[in-house]
Design an enzyme around this catalytic site. Structure first.
Site, mmCIF file in Angstrom:
data_model
loop_
_atom_site.group_PDB
_atom_site.id
_atom_site.type_symbol
_atom_site.label_atom_id
_atom_site.label_comp_id
_atom_site.label_asym_id
_atom_site.label_seq_id
_atom_site.Cartn_x
_atom_site.Cartn_y
_atom_site.Cartn_z
ATOM 1 N N LYS A 88 2.740 2.152 2.525
ATOM 2 C CA LYS A 88 2.683 2.705 3.888
ATOM 3 C C LYS A 88 3.721 2.014 4.758
ATOM 4 O O LYS A 88 3.960 0.825 4.640
ATOM 5 C CB LYS A 88 1.303 2.417 4.512
ATOM 6 N N LYS A 117 0.838 -1.226 0.000
ATOM 7 C CA LYS A 117 0.000 0.000 0.000
ATOM 8 C C LYS A 117 0.863 1.262 0.000
ATOM 9 O O LYS A 117 0.348 2.379 -0.002
ATOM 10 C CB LYS A 117 -0.909 0.028 1.239
#
Ligand code: C2G
Length: 130
Positions: A46, A44
């Site tokens: 992240k 993602k």
């Protein structure tokens, strides 16, 4: 028994997360949280401050949460819905209209709840840096 699921990283658990979980639970009787693994977070884009084990422990301590499972790929959601007999997928409104959730409407209800303004993990990290 109405079963609800939501997905997320839930890093540095804050009031916005808790409000989302509280409202999600209020939509049913049983709330499952699929929490992003550290590896899925990398997909993602992240990097969470707290690792998967710690984030999972924090969520398991929340009174609204009945079960925490790992989220390790985008595509697992239809399987989750079938496996856990989900009635409603709930996400914050920043996901409203996202095709990855809209496509789930053929399996169950999908509900977006207003995102809590003024709080985010990014903001907390930035504020602590100053
Ligand atoms: N949220 C919120 N209000 C905030 C911050 C977050 O309602 N102020 C909600 C988000 O909309 C999301 C949930 O809290 O529904 C978790 O947020 P994140 O941990 O940022 O999750 P995200 O990175 O959006 O991951 O497959 C879906 C992804 O795993 C979602």
């Amino acid at each position: 028994m109405k079963r609800v699921i939501t997905y997320g990283t839930f890093d540095l658990l804050h009031f916005g997360h808790v409000r989302l979980l509280k409202r999600a639970k209020a939509l049913g009787d049983y709330l499952i949280v699929a929490i992003s693994t550290d590896e899925f977070n990398a997909i993602k884009g992240k990097k969470s401050y707290q690792n998967f084990v710690l984030r999972k422990k924090m969520l398991e301590a929340i009174r609204y949460v009945d079960l925490v499972i790992p989220e390790d790929k985008w595509e697992q959601k239809p399987e989750d819905i079938k496996k856990y007999k989900i009635d409603i997928v709930v996400m914050g409104s920043d996901w409203a209209g996202d095709v990855r959730f809209e496509l789930l409407k053929k399996y169950c209800h999908v509900k977006y709840l207003t995102r809590t303004a003024g709080v985010s993990t990014t903001r907390i990290k930035n504020d602590l840096r100053t």
